[in-house]
Write an enzyme that holds these catalytic residues in place. Structure first.
Site, short mmCIF file in Angstrom:
data_model
loop_
_atom_site.label_atom_id
_atom_site.label_comp_id
_atom_site.label_asym_id
_atom_site.label_seq_id
_atom_site.Cartn_x
_atom_site.Cartn_y
_atom_site.Cartn_z
N ARG A 78 38.08 11.34 -8.25
CA ARG A 78 37.21 11.72 -7.13
C ARG A 78 35.90 10.95 -7.25
O ARG A 78 35.24 11.01 -8.29
CB ARG A 78 36.93 13.23 -7.16
CG ARG A 78 35.95 13.65 -6.11
CD ARG A 78 35.68 15.15 -6.09
NE ARG A 78 34.71 15.42 -5.04
CZ ARG A 78 33.56 16.07 -5.19
NH1 ARG A 78 33.24 16.61 -6.35
NH2 ARG A 78 32.73 16.21 -4.19
N HIS A 122 28.05 12.73 -0.44
CA HIS A 122 27.59 13.42 -1.65
C HIS A 122 26.08 13.18 -1.76
O HIS A 122 25.59 12.55 -2.69
CB HIS A 122 28.35 12.90 -2.87
CG HIS A 122 28.32 13.81 -4.07
ND1 HIS A 122 29.44 14.22 -4.74
CD2 HIS A 122 27.27 14.37 -4.74
CE1 HIS A 122 29.09 15.00 -5.77
NE2 HIS A 122 27.78 15.09 -5.79
N GLU A 167 29.30 20.11 -1.58
CA GLU A 167 28.35 21.20 -1.80
C GLU A 167 27.22 21.26 -0.77
O GLU A 167 26.04 21.09 -1.11
CB GLU A 167 27.74 21.08 -3.20
CG GLU A 167 28.75 21.18 -4.30
CD GLU A 167 28.13 21.26 -5.70
OE1 GLU A 167 26.90 21.12 -5.83
OE2 GLU A 167 28.89 21.46 -6.66
N ASN A 293 33.99 23.57 -6.56
CA ASN A 293 33.16 23.10 -7.66
C ASN A 293 32.66 24.33 -8.38
O ASN A 293 31.94 25.14 -7.79
CB ASN A 293 31.97 22.29 -7.14
CG ASN A 293 32.38 20.97 -6.52
OD1 ASN A 293 33.56 20.65 -6.44
ND2 ASN A 293 31.40 20.20 -6.05
N TYR A 295 30.85 26.03 -11.82
CA TYR A 295 30.10 25.87 -13.07
C TYR A 295 29.82 27.20 -13.77
O TYR A 295 29.98 27.30 -14.98
CB TYR A 295 28.78 25.10 -12.82
CG TYR A 295 29.06 23.65 -12.51
CD1 TYR A 295 29.29 22.74 -13.53
CD2 TYR A 295 29.17 23.20 -11.19
CE1 TYR A 295 29.60 21.41 -13.26
CE2 TYR A 295 29.48 21.87 -10.91
CZ TYR A 295 29.69 20.99 -11.96
OH TYR A 295 30.01 19.68 -11.70
N GLU A 354 35.19 19.91 -9.16
CA GLU A 354 34.20 19.70 -10.23
C GLU A 354 34.24 20.88 -11.18
O GLU A 354 34.34 22.04 -10.73
CB GLU A 354 32.76 19.60 -9.69
CG GLU A 354 32.43 18.31 -9.00
CD GLU A 354 30.98 18.23 -8.55
OE1 GLU A 354 30.10 18.87 -9.17
OE2 GLU A 354 30.73 17.52 -7.57
#
Ligand code: FCB
Length: 446
Positions: A78, A122, A167, A293, A295, A354
């Site tokens: 990606r 992005h 995002e 994504n 985290y 991600e």
């Protein structure tokens, strides 16, 4: 307990990067300026005055980087396309040299047996579009559709699946509400027209890509939200935060409606940004896959400042990454189950686009990163065993890179980069990921 080796056969193993974070070459071959070039030039905007002007010099060193991907045994990569390389003024004349770079990159990936998964936006908006209002200007959505048309016209014959935006939550909140990222606006909730215009851009582009027979995904940063206590004020704050962080960028696309943002003081038409028919434009094209994504989870409490709708509070007694982000891997499984419960049949297959962690440069031999990746992959396997359709995992990141406002201070790479010499040195996590990929494949095919 299922573990990472139980992930399904055909699961796609990948790594992720983004253009401004790795490419460098900001003045080469006709690239126009982006909002990140401008932001980095402002004193104090980025830690230690770092900029992405050179970054990992991937623009010139991409063959070496593809060899590193091949060494890992990756199925997919990606990356993002820099809009200002393709259309230096955001709209108007195409820059053939800019488009040619991505043409070479795609061909080299295919040659190495790695499927390209490009993201169209992005965060590196052409500065010329920011000068006309950026994402606060509705026209930017139409310019994005034109840009998507140019890029997919050139690469769509070799690249079947596209991510429109990365995002939009983070870009809206950091870039337009708080000003800690480019373009540096501090509009608080009045930033939200930028959210709607990004979603409109996604919808316009998705429809055009579908007409071309291409698959479309959107990569959202989602976080499981936990209230600090069961006190009604904490619960209400957590609900408000969940609507802003998670549902604002997912409900319109999957359900065809916006969540209720009234607790944040945001009117139903998002300060006049939503026009009749817009939500249909966002929803009707449909989504072939949701990019997640992930985290960390977020803990939310009732506000201590009466002007704000919530407080974000620390999660005690858990490990934290070098960035200070809490590590609670099972919350990834919980989030996936919540998504299924909430969206039901409207939830498309999920790809983790991600997931990763920054580790202190001095930490050897990189064990916190290996632990982070292993435990999050185990959580994915557990969610898969509970029936969630997860198609692949793209770790963030292949290389240490320019981490936005943190400059080069946060090191997320499987590969260490010396930013003085551009020397790449695979870390222990690189060997770990390589061995995991090959053992997973061997076990699933035996
Ligand atoms: C995500 C961004 C990505 C990178 C990681 C650490 O929010 O999409 O570019 O900065 O965080």
């Amino acid at each position: 307990m299922p573990d990472r080796f139980d992930l399904p056969a055909g699961f796609r193993w990948g790594a992720a990067t983004a253009a401004y974070q790795i490419e460098g070459a900001v003045d080469e071959d006709g690239r126009g300026p982006s909002i990140w070039d401008t932001f980095c030039a402002q004193p104090g905007a980025v830690r230690d005055g770092h900029t992405g002007a050179v970054a990992c010099d991937h623009y010139h060193r991409y063959p070496e980087d593809i060899a590193l991907m091949k060494g890992l045994g990756l199925d997919g990569y990606r990356f993002s396309i820099a809009w200002p390389r393709v259309l230096p003024a955001g709209a108007g004349p195409v820059n053939p040299a800019g488009l040619a770079f991505y043409d070479r990159l795609v061909d080299a990936l295919l040659e190495a047996g790695i499927a390209p998964l490009p993201t169209l936006f992005h965060w590196d908006l052409p500065q010329a579009l920011e000068d006309a209002g950026g994402w606060l200007n509705r026209d930017t959505a139409y310019r994005f559709a034109e840009y998507a048309d140019v890029v997919t016209d050139r690469l769509g014959d070799r690249v079947p699946t596209w991510i429109t935006l990365n995002e939009p939550f983070v870009h809206t909140v950091f870039g337009y509400a708080l000003g800690t990222h480019a373009p540096g606006h501090t509009l608080m909730f009045e930033a939200l027209p930028a959210a709607h215009h990004q979603l409109l851009a996604h919808g316009l582009a998705a429809s055009l890509l579908h007409d071309r027979g291409l698959e479309v995904m959107l990569s959202n940063n989602l976080t499981p939200v936990e209230p600090a206590t069961q006190d009604p004020a904490d619960l209400a704050a957590a609900t408000a935060y969940d609507a802003l962080h998670n549902r604002l960028f997912t409900d319109p696309v999957l359900l065809g409606r916006y969540p209720d943002l009234s607790a944040l003081g945001v009117p139903d038409d998002i300060f006049g940004a939503i026009r009749p028919g817009d939500v249909d434009l966002i929803h009707t094209p449909g989504l072939d896959g949701l990019g997640l994504n992930f985290y960390n989870p977020t803990r939310v409490a009732a506000p201590s400042d009466p002007d704000l709708p919530f407080d974000l509070v620390a999660i005690p007694d858990v490990p934290h990454t070098a960035f200070g982000w809490p590590v609670v891997p099972d919350t990834l499984r919980q989030l996936l189950l919540q998504l299924r419960d909430f969206y039901g049949k409207a939830l498309p297959p999920i790809t983790i686009t991600e997931n990763g962690c920054s580790v202190d440069a001095a930490t050897t031999p990189d064990q916190p990163r290996i632990d982070y990746l292993a435990t999050h992959l185990d959580a994915l396997a557990a969610a898969t065993a509970e029936g969630i359709d997860i198609r692949g995992y793209y770790t963030w990141s292949l290389l240490d890179n320019f981490e936005w406002a943190e400059g080069y201070h946060q090191r997320f790479g499987l590969v260490h980069v010396d930013f003085t010499t551009q020397q790449r040195t695979p870390r222990a996590s690189y060997a770990w990921y390589r061995d995991l990929i090959s053992s997973h494949k061997a076990r699933r095919t035996s």
